[in-house]
Design a protein around this motif. Structure first.
Motif, short mmCIF file in Angstrom:
data_model
loop_
_atom_site.label_atom_id
_atom_site.label_comp_id
_atom_site.label_asym_id
_atom_site.label_seq_id
_atom_site.Cartn_x
_atom_site.Cartn_y
_atom_site.Cartn_z
N UNK A 74 6.71 10.00 5.83
CA UNK A 74 6.13 9.18 7.16
C UNK A 74 7.27 9.53 8.25
N UNK A 75 6.81 9.81 9.33
CA UNK A 75 7.56 10.21 10.44
C UNK A 75 8.02 8.97 11.24
N UNK A 76 9.04 8.74 11.81
CA UNK A 76 9.31 7.65 12.66
C UNK A 76 9.30 8.30 14.25
N UNK A 77 8.45 7.58 15.10
CA UNK A 77 8.21 8.41 16.34
C UNK A 77 8.27 7.35 17.18
N UNK A 78 8.38 7.69 18.66
CA UNK A 78 8.53 6.73 19.67
C UNK A 78 7.49 7.16 20.70
N UNK A 79 6.59 5.97 21.44
CA UNK A 79 5.43 6.63 22.14
C UNK A 79 5.84 6.85 23.66
N UNK A 89 0.94 -1.16 0.10
CA UNK A 89 -0.17 -0.02 -0.12
C UNK A 89 0.83 1.35 -0.02
N UNK A 90 0.27 2.27 -0.29
CA UNK A 90 1.01 3.83 -0.29
C UNK A 90 0.05 4.74 0.26
N UNK A 91 0.42 5.79 0.67
CA UNK A 91 -0.46 6.83 1.42
C UNK A 91 -0.79 7.52 0.12
N UNK A 92 -2.07 8.11 0.23
CA UNK A 92 -2.93 8.62 -0.53
C UNK A 92 -3.14 10.10 -0.27
N UNK A 93 -2.75 11.02 -1.30
CA UNK A 93 -2.92 12.30 -1.10
C UNK A 93 -1.94 13.01 0.02
N UNK A 94 -2.62 13.71 0.79
CA UNK A 94 -1.86 14.25 1.73
C UNK A 94 -1.96 13.81 3.34
N UNK A 95 -2.29 12.31 3.29
CA UNK A 95 -2.24 11.59 4.51
C UNK A 95 -0.88 11.45 5.35
N UNK A 96 -1.16 12.20 6.62
CA UNK A 96 0.14 12.09 7.32
C UNK A 96 0.26 10.76 8.15
N UNK A 97 1.44 10.17 8.33
CA UNK A 97 1.49 8.86 8.73
C UNK A 97 2.90 8.81 9.58
N UNK A 125 12.93 -7.94 2.18
CA UNK A 125 12.82 -7.60 0.75
C UNK A 125 11.93 -6.54 0.28
N UNK A 126 10.90 -6.71 -0.63
CA UNK A 126 10.38 -5.38 -1.17
C UNK A 126 9.49 -4.75 -0.25
N UNK A 127 9.03 -5.42 0.67
CA UNK A 127 8.40 -4.73 1.88
C UNK A 127 9.12 -3.77 2.68
N UNK A 128 10.36 -4.11 2.90
CA UNK A 128 11.15 -3.24 3.59
C UNK A 128 11.59 -1.97 2.78
N UNK A 129 11.86 -2.13 1.40
CA UNK A 129 12.29 -1.07 0.48
C UNK A 129 10.97 -0.10 0.38
N UNK A 130 9.63 -0.80 0.48
CA UNK A 130 8.45 0.12 0.79
C UNK A 130 8.56 1.00 1.83
N UNK A 131 8.86 0.49 2.94
CA UNK A 131 9.07 1.32 4.20
C UNK A 131 9.88 2.29 4.07
N UNK A 132 11.00 1.97 3.60
CA UNK A 132 12.05 3.18 3.27
C UNK A 132 11.71 4.22 2.56
N UNK A 133 10.88 3.81 1.28
CA UNK A 133 10.34 4.83 0.33
C UNK A 133 9.50 5.45 1.05
N UNK A 134 8.36 5.06 1.94
CA UNK A 134 7.36 6.02 2.83
C UNK A 134 7.92 6.81 3.55
N UNK A 135 9.03 6.34 4.26
CA UNK A 135 9.69 7.49 5.06
C UNK A 135 10.19 8.51 4.15
N UNK A 136 10.86 8.27 3.09
CA UNK A 136 11.10 9.05 2.01
C UNK A 136 10.13 10.10 1.65
N UNK A 137 8.70 9.89 1.83
CA UNK A 137 7.78 10.52 1.25
C UNK A 137 7.04 11.11 2.38
#
Length: 153
Positions: A47-52, A13-21, A33-45
């Motif tokens: 998506x922020x990495x946070x800690x609760x 899946x990918x983020x749609x429009x202006x969704x914040x993630x 594999x590919x799902x790890x690359x999708x994660x990295x690409x989403x960070x590049x788009x």
């Protein structure tokens, strides 16, 4: 705001429009594999990495014990639900235990490849030998057999 679990990336899946993630670095560790690359690409788009917060993590652990889901949730699962609590965000996951705990806490969730849970459940553990019921997974104190997860309804 969305909090993304590994299923988001596994299901391609990918983020749609202006969704914040948001997500956690631990989610990347669950991917290959590919799902790890999708994660990295989403960070590049964006998506922020946070800690609760520690408080939210404690709250989620308590709710998971109440619902009987504590034994099936990983540390990353718990922190993702906690992050959704902290950020008042929607949890995006196909993990029914995570959705169940999120529901207990009043956190919205939605599935990716699977339908979202219909109802919240309180799981219990039943001895395979004598049938005694426990609130958490452990060996039976009466006969010593393993316990298995059961929905009491």
């Amino acid at each position: 705001m969305l909090v993304l679990d590994s299923s988001f990336f596994i299901e391609d899946r990918s983020l749609e429009g202006d969704e914040d993630a948001l997500s956690l670095p631990g989610v990347r560790d669950e991917l290959e594999d590919a799902s790890r690359f999708r994660f990295d690409a989403t960070v590049g788009q964006g998506m922020r990495l946070e800690t609760p917060s520690d408080e939210a993590v404690r709250e989620v652990r308590g709710a998971a014990r109440e619902t009987g889901d504590a034994s099936v949730l990983s540390g990353t699962d718990i922190r993702l639900v906690a992050l959704a609590c902290d950020e008042d965000a929607t949890l995006v996951t196909d993990d029914y235990a995570m959705q169940n705990v999120a529901s207990r806490l009043g956190v919205g969730s939605r599935g990716i490849g699977k339908k979202r849970i219909d109802e919240e459940r309180d799981w219990r553990y039943q001895c395979a030998g004598c049938g005694r019921v426990y609130d958490e997974k452990k060996r039976c104190g009466v006969c010593g057999s393993e316990t298995t997860r059961k929905n009491p309804s």
